[in-house]
Design an enzyme around this catalytic site. Structure first.
Site, mmCIF file in Angstrom:
data_model
loop_
_atom_site.group_PDB
_atom_site.id
_atom_site.type_symbol
_atom_site.label_atom_id
_atom_site.label_comp_id
_atom_site.label_asym_id
_atom_site.label_seq_id
_atom_site.Cartn_x
_atom_site.Cartn_y
_atom_site.Cartn_z
ATOM 1 N N ARG A 148 8.050 3.983 -4.963
ATOM 2 C CA ARG A 148 8.184 3.053 -3.821
ATOM 3 C C ARG A 148 7.189 1.904 -3.934
ATOM 4 O O ARG A 148 7.489 0.761 -3.590
ATOM 5 C CB ARG A 148 7.998 3.805 -2.499
ATOM 6 C CG ARG A 148 8.275 2.913 -1.294
ATOM 7 C CD ARG A 148 8.293 3.690 0.012
ATOM 8 N NE ARG A 148 7.004 4.268 0.322
ATOM 9 C CZ ARG A 148 6.789 5.170 1.275
ATOM 10 N NH1 ARG A 148 7.799 5.598 2.008
ATOM 11 N NH2 ARG A 148 5.592 5.647 1.497
ATOM 12 N N HIS B 189 -1.636 -20.971 0.180
ATOM 13 C CA HIS B 189 -0.499 -20.075 0.406
ATOM 14 C C HIS B 189 0.198 -19.665 -0.901
ATOM 15 O O HIS B 189 0.575 -18.517 -1.072
ATOM 16 C CB HIS B 189 0.541 -20.726 1.329
ATOM 17 C CG HIS B 189 0.140 -20.712 2.768
ATOM 18 N ND1 HIS B 189 -0.970 -21.375 3.243
ATOM 19 C CD2 HIS B 189 0.692 -20.110 3.847
ATOM 20 C CE1 HIS B 189 -1.074 -21.182 4.538
ATOM 21 N NE2 HIS B 189 -0.082 -20.413 4.929
ATOM 22 N N LYS C 250 6.476 -1.797 1.821
ATOM 23 C CA LYS C 250 5.289 -1.240 2.492
ATOM 24 C C LYS C 250 4.162 -2.268 2.389
ATOM 25 O O LYS C 250 3.238 -2.146 1.584
ATOM 26 C CB LYS C 250 4.909 0.122 1.889
ATOM 27 C CG LYS C 250 4.187 1.018 2.897
ATOM 28 C CD LYS C 250 4.277 2.461 2.505
ATOM 29 C CE LYS C 250 3.395 3.379 3.335
ATOM 30 N NZ LYS C 250 3.477 3.235 4.770
ATOM 31 N N GLU D 245 12.950 3.067 13.562
ATOM 32 C CA GLU D 245 12.008 4.095 13.070
ATOM 33 C C GLU D 245 10.798 4.095 13.984
ATOM 34 O O GLU D 245 10.768 3.373 14.980
ATOM 35 C CB GLU D 245 11.614 3.791 11.619
ATOM 36 C CG GLU D 245 10.924 2.459 11.429
ATOM 37 C CD GLU D 245 10.500 2.188 9.990
ATOM 38 O OE1 GLU D 245 10.257 3.129 9.228
ATOM 39 O OE2 GLU D 245 10.399 0.997 9.641
ATOM 40 N N TYR E 282 0.831 -1.199 0.000
ATOM 41 C CA TYR E 282 0.000 0.000 0.000
ATOM 42 C C TYR E 282 0.863 1.246 0.000
ATOM 43 O O TYR E 282 2.075 1.180 0.234
ATOM 44 C CB TYR E 282 -0.955 0.009 1.202
ATOM 45 C CG TYR E 282 -0.294 0.351 2.511
ATOM 46 C CD1 TYR E 282 0.519 -0.568 3.170
ATOM 47 C CD2 TYR E 282 -0.444 1.619 3.090
ATOM 48 C CE1 TYR E 282 1.143 -0.249 4.365
ATOM 49 C CE2 TYR E 282 0.181 1.950 4.289
ATOM 50 C CZ TYR E 282 0.969 1.014 4.918
ATOM 51 O OH TYR E 282 1.601 1.328 6.093
ATOM 52 N N LEU F 193 11.371 1.592 6.629
ATOM 53 C CA LEU F 193 10.726 2.119 5.428
ATOM 54 C C LEU F 193 11.491 3.369 4.981
ATOM 55 O O LEU F 193 11.835 4.221 5.814
ATOM 56 C CB LEU F 193 9.267 2.488 5.714
ATOM 57 C CG LEU F 193 8.513 2.878 4.450
ATOM 58 C CD1 LEU F 193 8.162 1.635 3.633
ATOM 59 C CD2 LEU F 193 7.255 3.657 4.765
ATOM 60 N N ARG G 103 -8.282 -20.030 -0.689
ATOM 61 C CA ARG G 103 -7.143 -19.832 0.209
ATOM 62 C C ARG G 103 -6.091 -20.938 0.107
ATOM 63 O O ARG G 103 -6.288 -22.050 0.600
ATOM 64 C CB ARG G 103 -7.654 -19.731 1.658
ATOM 65 C CG ARG G 103 -6.582 -19.283 2.632
ATOM 66 C CD ARG G 103 -7.082 -19.201 4.057
ATOM 67 N NE ARG G 103 -5.990 -18.845 4.960
ATOM 68 C CZ ARG G 103 -5.063 -19.698 5.389
ATOM 69 N NH1 ARG G 103 -5.111 -20.962 5.015
ATOM 70 N NH2 ARG G 103 -4.104 -19.279 6.187
HETATM 71 N N1 DCS Z 1 7.902 4.210 8.616
HETATM 72 C C1 DCS Z 1 6.750 3.507 8.652
HETATM 73 C C2 DCS Z 1 6.747 2.167 9.319
HETATM 74 C C3 DCS Z 1 5.590 4.018 8.055
HETATM 75 O O1 DCS Z 1 4.452 3.315 8.075
HETATM 76 C C4 DCS Z 1 5.637 5.312 7.457
HETATM 77 C C5 DCS Z 1 4.435 5.929 6.794
HETATM 78 C C6 DCS Z 1 6.852 6.014 7.458
HETATM 79 C C7 DCS Z 1 7.966 5.417 8.033
HETATM 80 C C8 DCS Z 1 6.981 7.358 6.787
HETATM 81 O O2 DCS Z 1 6.908 7.243 5.402
HETATM 82 P P1 DCS Z 1 6.395 8.443 4.476
HETATM 83 O O3 DCS Z 1 7.279 9.600 4.807
HETATM 84 O O4 DCS Z 1 6.625 7.955 3.105
HETATM 85 O O5 DCS Z 1 4.985 8.690 4.820
HETATM 86 N N2 DCS Z 1 3.220 5.375 7.044
HETATM 87 C C9 DCS Z 1 2.026 5.786 6.380
HETATM 88 C C10 DCS Z 1 0.871 5.116 6.960
HETATM 89 O O6 DCS Z 1 0.770 3.924 7.117
HETATM 90 N N3 DCS Z 1 -0.022 6.041 7.306
HETATM 91 O O7 DCS Z 1 0.401 7.288 7.049
HETATM 92 C C11 DCS Z 1 1.715 7.250 6.521
#
Ligand code: DCS
Length: 288
Positions: A54, A105, A148, A180, A35, A204, A103
């Site tokens: 990305r 895997h 992501k 993070e 996503y 990420l 379903r």
């Molecule tokens: N790290 C993680 C685990 C994230 O889920 C996100 C953004 C970031 C870093 C920051 O990435 P961006 O700068 O590209 O937004 N997560 C999105 C989400 O799941 N909701 O809002 C932002």
């Protein structure tokens, strides 16, 4: 927060209430998908290409077929915003899964499912001004967090714990090394140097993170993409987190310890302003 009426799927733009998902769906049953969350300021996308790039990197990493090329995805998202006549600050949620199939895997031989919808999303103006509290939480995720993926259970658990402790975000660490946030990237400032975790496979590679690194370099701020410890975090002069919805968000507390006397730091403020400028965020909208 209200959703706009029209959604985009692999079959075109349709009213959201007409969208029906089968229960045998790879996203629902396995979290087998990816996503993006993309910002819209006053009806205009921000960092759209970076997010779509990305998206493709995530798709490639999990061997998922994206049903359209980049240009078509970008054009369709633009069309979706136009169809919904979006004029406010909002965000689009775009998801692609490995499709609908019984379903098993192993990969089914079916088309991917894609949908995107737009939700109103006012900027968190008060928090951007005052800063937010955070907690520390163990990073219990897998090794490939640069993807992501829809599998967000560890992130959800960490964010819920943060909420229950009155905090805005959980800052994750592995063996006391900060990686993070549960949905953000983490930066510290120490002796006028900006530090953040390297863009390795276990975080990420945030679009806002990248932009902030560019802005820092442009303002001649020294940047080091190096791993730092939870102790360095607690001892930092300034701390902030970044994400699409949170922008450059000052952190004024970590696990009950005040950072920068509980005030957003000077360098954080400078980067916040530079971010607003480059994102062409309307000052009137941000302060209303
Ligand atoms: N790290 C993680 C685990 C994230 O889920 C996100 C953004 C970031 C870093 C920051 O990435 P961006 O700068 O590209 O937004 N997560 C999105 C989400 O799941 N909701 O809002 C932002």
């Amino acid at each position: 927060m209200s959703l706009y009426n029209y959604v985009w799927t692999q079959n075109g733009i349709t009213a959201k209430d007409s969208l029906v998902y089968p229960f045998e769906e790879r996203g629902l049953q396995f979290g087998d998908g990816i996503y993006e969350v993309i910002r819209i300021y006053q009806g205009n996308y921000d960092l759209l290409e970076a997010h779509i790039d990305r998206l493709y990197r995530s798709a490639e990493a999990i061997r998922l077929k994206v049903p359209f090329n980049k240009e078509t995805i970008i054009a369709s998202l633009q069309e979706l915003a136009e169809k919904n006549a979006v004029q406010t600050d909002a965000k689009v949620y775009l998801q692609i899964t490995r499709g609908s199939a019984p379903r098993e895997h192993t990969f089914p031989d079916v088309p991917s499912n894609l949908y995107a919808y737009i939700e109103e999303s006012p900027r968190p103006v008060a928090q951007l001004k005052q800063g937010v509290r955070t907690i520390l939480a163990e990073d219990i995720r897998w090794d490939l967090c640069y993807i992501k993926s829809l599998n967000l259970l560890p992130n959800i658990l960490a964010k819920q714990t943060a909420k229950e402790k009155g905090a805005f975000e959980a800052i994750l660490h592995r063996n006391d090394k900060v990686t993070e946030g549960s949905s953000s990237n983490v930066f510290i400032v120490k002796d006028n140097v900006l530090y953040t975790h390297p863009a390795a496979k276990n975080i990420l590679h945030g679009c806002v993170r990248n932009r902030v690194l560019t802005l820092a370099a442009e303002s001649a701020l020294e940047v080091q993409e190096t791993i730092f410890s939870t102790q360095q975090l607690l001892d930092a002069d300034e701390v902030f987190i970044t994400s699409t919805t949170s922008e450059v968000m000052p952190v004024i507390e970590v696990n009950g310890n005040r950072i920068c006397n509980g005030e957003p730091g000077v360098i954080t403020r400078r980067l916040q302003l530079a971010y607003e400028k480059v994102s062409e965020i309307q000052r009137t909208a941000s302060t209303s």
